[in-house]
Enzyme design. Structure first.
Site, short mmCIF file in Angstrom:
data_model
loop_
_atom_site.label_atom_id
_atom_site.label_comp_id
_atom_site.label_asym_id
_atom_site.label_seq_id
_atom_site.Cartn_x
_atom_site.Cartn_y
_atom_site.Cartn_z
N HIS A 18 -38.15 56.79 7.22
CA HIS A 18 -36.59 56.11 7.89
C HIS A 18 -36.83 54.65 7.81
O HIS A 18 -36.06 53.59 7.97
CB HIS A 18 -36.71 56.48 9.73
CG HIS A 18 -37.77 55.62 10.60
ND1 HIS A 18 -39.35 56.87 10.66
CD2 HIS A 18 -38.25 54.39 11.09
CE1 HIS A 18 -39.83 55.63 12.34
NE2 HIS A 18 -39.08 54.45 11.75
N ASP B 4 -41.55 63.05 7.82
CA ASP B 4 -41.13 61.44 8.52
C ASP B 4 -42.01 60.14 7.13
O ASP B 4 -41.88 59.31 8.22
CB ASP B 4 -40.95 60.42 9.43
CG ASP B 4 -40.64 59.17 9.84
OD1 ASP B 4 -39.73 59.24 8.63
OD2 ASP B 4 -40.76 58.77 10.89
N SER C 298 -43.23 50.45 12.52
CA SER C 298 -42.95 52.28 12.03
C SER C 298 -43.88 51.93 10.78
O SER C 298 -43.38 51.06 9.68
CB SER C 298 -41.22 52.30 11.55
OG SER C 298 -40.85 53.25 12.92
#
Lengths: 628, 347
Positions: A95, A126, A208
């Site tokens: 992502h 992910d 992230s």
């Protein structure tokens, strides 16, 4: 959506952060001064504290070096990542890379910005693998063992929260492992966090893709998600990291440049009143069904991990790549059974492509119509200026167009691939290593092999030539003509499987120049997979040959051909041949022990005694004369 | 909707204490080595085992159907937060070992927002309720909770670390934050008070129980979310009373009365009874009635009658059946987030 890609705007909830940091300052700030003001403590204790403090400082310092800040090419948000090989392979979240397309830019704590190219994508988990370019001596993170983690252990996250690393120096947040083996539901069917690590180290938007380290500074996870509900997109003490155990399972597949997928059993389960996990539905075309699993059977163990709840099953399956063959223990009326099951993929190739290319929910894909703007020469100059003055803060807006087109050398566009360059690259490495060990190939040569089946004293002779596979035993001769279709031989489930596989392999090895022979050099590299449930991961090449599909397994270190699986009709078990104990025949290395198998029961073992790989078709010699 | 809340943080930072706790922190870090069962990890595991996950009613309108609880006896007494989660026919308790139990509600104290549950078990790990010295500000703490319902199935509850920031009074001026408890609290710097965390344990780094993690609490003006726990010292006596069965038993055998109370006679009209367990909200108060004289108001929610918990209109009606008209009624209502005790008496 709890994923944590950061965008470059002021994050709501800044007020909270400010208030809390006030408290932090008042407590920790006082602690620091207290340490200097108070009388000396027990000197031994002080030494212990000092040494622990020093080891922590050291661990954090070494953890900062491989951490990267990932930015798009137009300064449109970003995240974090971590380098794991000296030649620049780095992990991040899907992502994070998703809006950036096939290349991006990575800042490191040395103050430099490196161009990077997308390598492989695991949207379901992910995860994305990228490669930083320009060095072969990148600082790397040491991979730890997340299976050993326990709740209460210390850990720290490094990364680029709120895109603060504008001077390319990452932020560090310290915490404990709050929970292990957590399951966080996917968004639809992608971005599933299975068997993940929960921490109270602050994980914020921008963290992230960044690393989570244990106290020793070993990489234990990739941060990517947090629980938010009402407090805005800021840390509320609950962050999640993809375990490095799962990452290790996927690195091989990611290096193939593919869009990789996760595994499914081909069956659904439910928990019964007694808390047992039972099969509530099973596809009769699944390998699990072929291996005997049926409705109502209890799943006891998968890939060496015991299954007591449906969540545990999801946790285990969620960490495995599609098509892995793993050990499964299940209980039925006959008691406890152990078998090997080839796991299916969660998505079809088309579904996966659609999901990956469709953009993430709630995230606008990179606007394509703005692409020409990036070519603006003024912007390019600006960027160069900034990179020259390395130590100055890098303005995010100035991270825009990078004149370097280095990434283009590392990128090949092909339908269905994240980056076909790496598929080609890995395949070439595997094949050149294998061909080197096999030795120089004589074109059109007839291969003559002789030996015996274990338990049978009669000599078996194999004569392999183009479109003709002959084998004889005790004077009785048979032949296979591959042109007439191959899958019917697979259905027979008998010893013809061995000459069939060897005959096809010879053709692949010899015919490197013609249309048919290019098969091997155009094989699809699938990544790494276990062999017979054994977790030494082997490289796998996939080829389409007539009406069959072949998977060839190569040993990760010595490069030898370890196994071939030949798949025919969907309902049939493939022919499996396992190669072992190589010997040298006329400078060609070739296995002398070959085990033929269908399903999980070995059918027969062939011991090679003599081999000749250089006979010309014209002077077809008798086996006795051709021995080396 | 104007809500003003004041937290008087007595941030009297004890420097010496902070230093000592910092050292204990470092030593704990040192203890967390490679070996599997260090004292620190064993302590974390130990406190985790004394916290349970509780599942009940909810799952709609931002109401969670899960929370946390603290084991306080070997026989399965569980201290938890009183909330709508407990308004279920079946309240399920799951231990760290993954064992599931159906819990019985022994009693509740609405002013403290606590409830006492009981599961049928023996030899359970549990926190001692004995007195401990009051922890100083700066003490390192652990919070063990079922926050966000992350721990599903047989997973252990979540653990967070932090410091005691303050020992203070929670006072809400005209409080409408949804929290009823008023009194001393421990304020912590860990993000503890999330959905589902209420009822969890706050301990020190020796594993002593300091408090019960409270409900989510937000100051709407500053958007500040307070992370706090109710000190166990505040709860010790009420818990003892609940354990002795003195207060607020959920179910009682009701005697038959010839001339019992009824709602109309008292001047109470409730909202239409349309659900299995319609809450006892006041729709109208008849003029010149016992209800109007006693101060009952429209929209009040009747939660207690003569120390008995009222979870529904039918419960209120049946309980009134057991009280003689000649006797006055002690009634407790929730008005906004205030708890108001009232006395109703017929003339």
């Amino acid at each position: 959506m709890n994923i944590l890609r950061a965008r470059p705007w002021i994050v709501p909830g800044l007020a909270i952060a400010t208030v809390l940091s006030l408290f932090d300052i008042s407590t920790y700030g006082q602690t620091e001064s207290a340490l200097t003001q108070t009388e000396p403590l027990d000197s031994n204790l002080e030494a212990v504290v000092q040494s622990i403090e020093q080891s922590r400082i050291k661990a954090i310092a070494s953890a900062i070096r491989p951490t990267v800040a990932v930015f798009g090419n137009g300064g449109e948000g970003g995240g974090s990542g971590v380098v794991i090989t000296p030649d620049g392979y780095a992990l991040t979240n899907f992502h994070v890379t998703s809006p950036f397309g096939n290349h991006m830019r990575c800042g490191m704590s040395d103050g430099k910005i490196y161009p990077a190219v997308l390598v492989g994508v695991d949207a379901t988990g992910d995860l994305a693998l990228i490669k930083l370019l320009g060095r072969n001596d990148f600082p790397v993170a040491t991979l730890g063992d997340s299976r050993q983690l326990q709740v209460g252990q210390w850990c720290f996250a490094v990364g680029n929260p709120f895109l603060l690393a504008t001077n390319l120096q990452p932020s560090v947040s310290f915490g404990i492992i709050s929970g292990i083996e957590r399951y966080q539901y996917p968004a639809g069917t992608i971005l599933e966090y299975a068997d993940c690590i929960q921490t109270d180290a602050a994980i914020n938007p921008g963290n992230s893709g960044g690393p989570l380290f244990n106290r020793e500074g070993e990489l234990i996870g990739i941060n990517g998600r947090a629980s938010f509900e009402k407090r805005g997109r800021v840390n509320v003490g609950v962050g999640y990291a993809i375990s490095i155990h799962q990452v290790k399972n996927f690195i091989g597949a990611l290096r193939s440049g593919r869009y990789v997928d996760h595994a499914t059993l081909g069956a659904t389960v439910s928990t019964d009143d007694a808390g047992r996990v039972r099969i509530s539905n099973i596809l009769n075309r699944s390998d699990a069904y072929r291996r005997g699993l049926r409705y109502g059977d209890e799943i006891a163990e998968i890939a060496g991990r015991s299954i007591r709840t449906t969540n545990e099953l999801k946790n285990v399956l969620g960490t495995l790549p599609s098509h892995w063959r793993v050990k499964v223990k299940y209980r039925n009326a006959d008691g406890l059974n152990e078998t090997l099951v080839r796991l299916d993929a969660v998505h079809s190739n088309e579904e996966l492509l659609e999901l990956v290319q469709g953009g993430l929910p709630g995230m606008a894909p990179e606007p394509k119509d703005q692409a020409p703007k990036k070519e603006d020469p003024k912007d390019q100059e600006k960027t160069e200026d900034n990179e020259d003055s390395k130590l100055k803060d890098v303005n995010l807006a100035d991270l825009s167009p990078k004149p370097s087109l280095e990434w283009k050398k590392w990128y090949i566009e092909k339908d269905g691939f994240a980056n076909y360059f790496f598929n080609q690259w890995e395949r070439q490495q595997i094949l050149s290593k294998y061909r080197e060990s096999f030795g120089t190939i004589s074109p059109n040569a007839v291969w003559q092999l002789s030996g015996k089946w274990v338990g049978d004293d009669r000599v078996v002779e194999l004569t392999l030539q183009d479109n003709k596979i002959e084998f004889s035993k005790g004077g009785l001769s048979q032949s296979i003509d591959p042109k007439q279709g191959i899958s019917k031989y697979i259905s027979k489930r008998n010893i013809e499987g061995l000459p069939l596989v060897l005959g096809l392999w010879r053709e692949l090895m010899l015919n490197t120049g013609n249309a048919k022979g290019n098969l091997l050099d155009n094989a699809l590299y699938l990544g790494t997979m276990p062999v017979l449930g054994n977790m030494t991961l082997h490289h796998v090449l996939e080829l389409q040959i007539s009406d069959t599909k072949m998977w060839a397994y190569f040993h990760p270190e010595n490069g030898q051909l370890a196994a071939i699986e030949l798949y025919g009709d969907e309902d049939d078990d493939p022919v499996e041949v396992y190669f072992d104990q190589p010997a040298t025949f006329q400078n060609h290395s070739f296995p002398t022990r070959m085990r033929l198998q269908f399903g999980v029961e070995p059918t027969a073992v062939f011991l090679l005694e003599q081999a000749n790989f250089a006979n010309t078709p014209a002077s077809e010699a008798k086996p006795e004369e051709s021995g080396s | 909707m104007i809500r003003i809340m004041t937290f008087s943080f007595s941030l009297c930072l004890a420097y010496q204490w902070l230093l000592i706790s910092m050292l204990s922190f470092e030593i704990a870090v040192a203890a967390d080595g490679d070996s599997k069962a260090t004292p620190w990890l064993a302590l974390v595991r130990n406190v985790q085992e004394k916290v349970v996950k509780i599942y009940g009613a909810g799952g709609v309108a931002r109401l969670e159907s899960y929370q946390s609880g603290i084991l306080i006896s070997a026989d399965g007494h569980i201290l938890t937060s009183w909330s709508t989660v407990l308004d279920a026919d079946t309240v399920t308790v799951v231990t760290t070992q993954g064992q599931r139990f159906e819990a019985k509600l022994l009693g509740m104290d609405p002013r403290l927002e606590i409830a006492l549950l009981k599961i049928e078990a023996t030899d359970l790990p549990h926190f001692s309720m004995q007195e401990h010295p009051k922890p100083d500000v700066g003490t390192r703490v652990l919070a063990i909770t079922n926050l966000f319902g992350i721990a599903t199935g047989n997973e252990a509850p979540s653990v967070q670390k932090g410091n005691l920031l303050a020992y203070s009074d929670l006072k809400e001026r005209r409080g409408r934050s949804g929290v009823i408890y008023q009194g001393p609290i421990y304020v912590v710097d860990a993000m503890t008070n999330n959905p589902g965390a209420a009822g969890g344990a706050l301990t020190d780094w020796n594993g002593n129980l300091l408090g019960m993690v409270g409900k989510e609490l937000r100051d709407p003006q500053s958007n500040f979310w307070l992370n706090y726990a109710i000190p166990i010292a505040e709860l010790r006596a009420p818990i003892a009373a609940l354990m002795e069965g003195k207060a607020l038993a959920a179910t009682n055998v009701m005697p038959q009365i010839e001339q019992p109370h009824d709602l109309i006679d008292l001047g109470i009209i409730l909202v239409p009874d349309v659900l299995n367990k319609t809450p006892a909200y006041i729709d109208r108060v008849l003029p010149n009635s016992a209800a109007s004289r006693g101060g009952l108001a429209v929209d009040d929610l009747v939660i207690m009658l003569n120390d008995q918990r009222i979870d529904s209109q039918s419960r209120l009606r049946s309980l009134l059946q057991s009280i003689d008209r000649a006797d006055s009624l002690d009634i407790m209502v929730q008005r906004g987030s205030e708890i108001v005790p009232l006395k109703l008496r017929r003339e």
